[in-house]
Design a protein around this motif. Structure first.
Motif, PDB file in Angstrom:
ATOM      1  N   ASN A   1       0.818  -1.208   0.000  1.00 40.61           N
ATOM      2  CA  ASN A   1       0.000   0.000   0.000  1.00 40.61           C
ATOM      3  C   ASN A   1       0.854   1.261   0.000  1.00 40.61           C
ATOM      4  O   ASN A   1       0.857   2.012  -0.962  1.00 40.61           O
ATOM      5  N   CYS A   2       1.622   1.481   1.078  1.00 40.58           N
ATOM      6  CA  CYS A   2       2.266   2.802   1.223  1.00 40.58           C
ATOM      7  C   CYS A   2       3.638   2.890   0.550  1.00 40.58           C
ATOM      8  O   CYS A   2       4.079   3.943   0.164  1.00 40.58           O
ATOM      9  N   LYS A   3       4.331   1.773   0.450  1.00 37.51           N
ATOM     10  CA  LYS A   3       5.728   1.722  -0.028  1.00 37.51           C
ATOM     11  C   LYS A   3       6.633   2.658   0.794  1.00 37.51           C
ATOM     12  O   LYS A   3       7.575   3.249   0.292  1.00 37.51           O
ATOM     13  N   ALA A   4       6.287   2.802   2.056  1.00 33.83           N
ATOM     14  CA  ALA A   4       7.061   3.695   2.930  1.00 33.83           C
ATOM     15  C   ALA A   4       7.264   3.094   4.314  1.00 33.83           C
ATOM     16  O   ALA A   4       7.597   3.795   5.260  1.00 33.83           O
ATOM     17  N   GLY A   5       7.045   1.791   4.445  1.00 31.61           N
ATOM     18  CA  GLY A   5       7.276   1.136   5.735  1.00 31.61           C
ATOM     19  C   GLY A   5       6.274   1.527   6.806  1.00 31.61           C
ATOM     20  O   GLY A   5       6.581   1.431   7.988  1.00 31.61           O
ATOM     21  N   LYS A   6       5.081   1.936   6.402  1.00 29.98           N
ATOM     22  CA  LYS A   6       4.135   2.411   7.411  1.00 29.98           C
ATOM     23  C   LYS A   6       2.788   1.708   7.419  1.00 29.98           C
ATOM     24  O   LYS A   6       2.062   1.804   8.399  1.00 29.98           O
ATOM     25  N   CYS A   7       2.438   1.002   6.343  1.00 27.71           N
ATOM     26  CA  CYS A   7       1.115   0.351   6.353  1.00 27.71           C
ATOM     27  C   CYS A   7       1.203  -1.093   6.817  1.00 27.71           C
ATOM     28  O   CYS A   7       0.199  -1.675   7.222  1.00 27.71           O
ATOM     29  N   GLY A   8       2.390  -1.687   6.757  1.00 26.42           N
ATOM     30  CA  GLY A   8       2.586  -3.045   7.248  1.00 26.42           C
ATOM     31  C   GLY A   8       2.040  -4.136   6.345  1.00 26.42           C
ATOM     32  O   GLY A   8       1.974  -5.288   6.749  1.00 26.42           O
ATOM     33  N   SER A   9       1.669  -3.813   5.110  1.00 27.05           N
ATOM     34  CA  SER A   9       1.000  -4.830   4.294  1.00 27.05           C
ATOM     35  C   SER A   9       1.930  -5.620   3.365  1.00 27.05           C
ATOM     36  O   SER A   9       1.506  -6.606   2.789  1.00 27.05           O
ATOM     37  N   CYS A  10       3.178  -5.213   3.194  1.00 29.79           N
ATOM     38  CA  CYS A  10       4.043  -5.864   2.199  1.00 29.79           C
ATOM     39  C   CYS A  10       4.951  -6.931   2.811  1.00 29.79           C
ATOM     40  O   CYS A  10       5.963  -7.281   2.231  1.00 29.79           O
ATOM     41  N   SER A  11       4.561  -7.468   3.964  1.00 26.80           N
ATOM     42  CA  SER A  11       5.391  -8.470   4.648  1.00 26.80           C
ATOM     43  C   SER A  11       5.578  -9.727   3.799  1.00 26.80           C
ATOM     44  O   SER A  11       4.639 -10.185   3.154  1.00 26.80           O
ATOM     45  N   ALA A  12       6.789 -10.257   3.821  1.00 21.97           N
ATOM     46  CA  ALA A  12       7.082 -11.527   3.132  1.00 21.97           C
ATOM     47  C   ALA A  12       8.343 -12.109   3.754  1.00 21.97           C
ATOM     48  O   ALA A  12       9.035 -11.438   4.530  1.00 21.97           O
TER      49      ALA A  12
ATOM     50  N   ASP B   1      24.939 -12.838  -5.663  1.00 29.67           N
ATOM     51  CA  ASP B   1      25.432 -13.990  -6.421  1.00 29.67           C
ATOM     52  C   ASP B   1      24.508 -15.194  -6.324  1.00 29.67           C
ATOM     53  O   ASP B   1      24.848 -16.281  -6.769  1.00 29.67           O
ATOM     54  N   GLN B   2      23.362 -15.032  -5.700  1.00 31.99           N
ATOM     55  CA  GLN B   2      22.401 -16.139  -5.615  1.00 31.99           C
ATOM     56  C   GLN B   2      20.992 -15.567  -5.708  1.00 31.99           C
ATOM     57  O   GLN B   2      20.791 -14.367  -5.445  1.00 31.99           O
ATOM     58  N   PRO B   3      19.995 -16.397  -6.066  1.00 36.96           N
ATOM     59  CA  PRO B   3      18.635 -15.876  -6.180  1.00 36.96           C
ATOM     60  C   PRO B   3      18.126 -15.341  -4.844  1.00 36.96           C
ATOM     61  O   PRO B   3      18.460 -15.860  -3.782  1.00 36.96           O
ATOM     62  N   ILE B   4      17.316 -14.293  -4.935  1.00 40.63           N
ATOM     63  CA  ILE B   4      16.667 -13.733  -3.743  1.00 40.63           C
ATOM     64  C   ILE B   4      15.319 -14.440  -3.618  1.00 40.63           C
ATOM     65  O   ILE B   4      14.467 -14.318  -4.512  1.00 40.63           O
ATOM     66  N   THR B   5      15.135 -15.200  -2.539  1.00 37.71           N
ATOM     67  CA  THR B   5      13.859 -15.916  -2.403  1.00 37.71           C
ATOM     68  C   THR B   5      12.824 -15.000  -1.751  1.00 37.71           C
ATOM     69  O   THR B   5      13.119 -14.293  -0.783  1.00 37.71           O
ATOM     70  N   VAL B   6      11.638 -14.996  -2.317  1.00 38.72           N
ATOM     71  CA  VAL B   6      10.532 -14.206  -1.758  1.00 38.72           C
ATOM     72  C   VAL B   6       9.334 -15.154  -1.614  1.00 38.72           C
ATOM     73  O   VAL B   6       8.742 -15.578  -2.615  1.00 38.72           O
ATOM     74  N   LEU B   7       9.028 -15.478  -0.360  1.00 36.58           N
ATOM     75  CA  LEU B   7       7.953 -16.426  -0.065  1.00 36.58           C
ATOM     76  C   LEU B   7       6.891 -15.741   0.785  1.00 36.58           C
ATOM     77  O   LEU B   7       7.195 -14.763   1.495  1.00 36.58           O
ATOM     78  N   PRO B   8       5.643 -16.255   0.754  1.00 36.72           N
ATOM     79  CA  PRO B   8       4.622 -15.646   1.618  1.00 36.72           C
ATOM     80  C   PRO B   8       4.946 -15.893   3.093  1.00 36.72           C
ATOM     81  O   PRO B   8       5.676 -16.826   3.422  1.00 36.72           O
ATOM     82  N   MET B   9       4.400 -15.069   3.960  1.00 40.53           N
ATOM     83  CA  MET B   9       4.609 -15.235   5.398  1.00 40.53           C
ATOM     84  C   MET B   9       4.159 -16.633   5.828  1.00 40.53           C
ATOM     85  O   MET B   9       3.052 -17.060   5.507  1.00 40.53           O
ATOM     86  N   LYS B  10       5.026 -17.306   6.589  1.00 42.08           N
ATOM     87  CA  LYS B  10       4.708 -18.675   6.995  1.00 42.08           C
ATOM     88  C   LYS B  10       3.637 -18.715   8.080  1.00 42.08           C
ATOM     89  O   LYS B  10       3.010 -19.740   8.301  1.00 42.08           O
ATOM     90  N   SER B  11       3.457 -17.608   8.780  1.00 42.93           N
ATOM     91  CA  SER B  11       2.565 -17.608   9.945  1.00 42.93           C
ATOM     92  C   SER B  11       1.091 -17.700   9.575  1.00 42.93           C
ATOM     93  O   SER B  11       0.277 -18.015  10.438  1.00 42.93           O
ATOM     94  N   PHE B  12       0.747 -17.384   8.342  1.00 41.01           N
ATOM     95  CA  PHE B  12      -0.668 -17.278   7.993  1.00 41.01           C
ATOM     96  C   PHE B  12      -0.984 -18.134   6.762  1.00 41.01           C
ATOM     97  O   PHE B  12      -0.111 -18.362   5.922  1.00 41.01           O
ATOM     98  N   PRO B  13      -2.250 -18.570   6.636  1.00 41.73           N
ATOM     99  CA  PRO B  13      -2.598 -19.407   5.476  1.00 41.73           C
ATOM    100  C   PRO B  13      -2.421 -18.642   4.164  1.00 41.73           C
ATOM    101  O   PRO B  13      -2.750 -17.456   4.086  1.00 41.73           O
ATOM    102  N   ARG B  14      -1.926 -19.340   3.154  1.00 42.65           N
ATOM    103  CA  ARG B  14      -1.743 -18.708   1.840  1.00 42.65           C
ATOM    104  C   ARG B  14      -3.080 -18.520   1.152  1.00 42.65           C
ATOM    105  O   ARG B  14      -3.966 -19.367   1.266  1.00 42.65           O
ATOM    106  N   ILE B  15      -3.181 -17.414   0.405  1.00 46.10           N
ATOM    107  CA  ILE B  15      -4.341 -17.236  -0.487  1.00 46.10           C
ATOM    108  C   ILE B  15      -3.849 -17.418  -1.914  1.00 46.10           C
ATOM    109  O   ILE B  15      -4.212 -18.339  -2.608  1.00 46.10           O
TER     110      ILE B  15
END
Ligand code: SF4
Ligand code: FES
Length: 233
Positions: free
Chosen positions: A51-62, A82-96
């Motif tokens: 949402n904010c792209k400013a570290g203030k809405c808390g919605s971009c967690s991964a 030198d290696q791939p950057i892994t981006v996975l959904p938060m493990k704490s909550f069910p995936r949509i």
């Protein structure tokens, strides 16, 4: 132009796998920028919450390279190139879908916590020390990076209760709620929540441990128990 490989989870609540995307890297770019590049050029159906792209809405967690982070505050040049950057959904909550998880459980927990209720007949005057103490807890952006999968309310809600319990004008006592419903006793004070908090709230030292002390005072202190017995309550 330099490039990075992003290894991004693609899938839904039932199944999925990671997919690699090559992304051009501009100076100062953050992981969320790379995800937007993927959406714009390579995979328009990639589901990402932000949402904010400013570290203030808390919605971009991964989970970026295995650590819970805000993708809008994680610079690509701070990560190994030198290696791939892994981006996975938060493990704490069910995936949509893809990086989007179902965080509605948090709102159900939040509803259990009685809000601020002013003490009756007191002057509305607070010392700066008390203001500062409670202010730290008000910095929480509800990103839930601090949450684990355990079945207890979790650090964010201990932060919320601490802000209420330590408010000098609040008249409620939430010790029983903490003990019986929010599972405060399950926290083993490893401080992993404090380590990931983007607002640098000292969750363990300033919220959880004082709340544990309150619960102990209220329910396990022998003098309090004796006093209660004498009073017959
Ligand atoms: S306490 Fe920190 S890590 Fe936890 S939800 Fe609030 S801001 Fe996020
Ligand atoms: S987009 Fe709002 S905190 Fe990252």
């Amino acid at each position: 132009m330099a490039e990075a490989t992003l290894r991004v989870f693609r899938g839904d609540s039932n199944s999925g796998q990671t997919v690699d995307y090559r992304v051009p890297v501009a100076p100062g770019m953050v992981v969320l920028d790379a995800l937007h590049y993927i959406q714009g050029h390579l995979a328009p159906d990639l589901a990402v919450r932000w949402n904010c792209k400013a570290g203030k809405c808390g919605s971009c967690s991964a989970e970026v390279n295995g650590r819970p982070r805000l993708t809008c505050k994680t610079r690509i040049d701070d990560l190994p190139q030198d290696q791939p950057i892994t981006v996975l959904p938060m493990k704490s909550f069910p995936r949509i879908k893809d990086l989007v998880t179902d965080v509605s459980w948090n709102y159900r927990v939040n509803r259990k916590i009685p809000p601020f209720e002013p003490r009756k007949g007191v002057e509305w005057k607070i010392s700066q020390l008390d203001v500062d103490r409670v202010q730290e807890f008000r910095k929480c952006i509800e990103c839930f990076l601090c949450h684990k999968k355990e079945q207890f309310a979790g650090p964010r809600f201990f932060v919320r209760v601490a802000g209420l319990e330590m408010h000098p004008l609040d008249g409620l006592n939430r010790a029983e709620l903490l003990k019986d419903q929010l599972g405060l006793g399950y926290c083993n004070v490893t401080k992993c929540c404090t380590e990931v908090c983007p607002e640098e709230i000292r969750i363990t030292d300033n919220a959880i441990i004082p709340l544990k002390e309150r619960v102990v005072d209220e329910f396990y202190d022998p003098l309090t128990m004796l006093f209660r017995k004498i009073r017959g309550s």
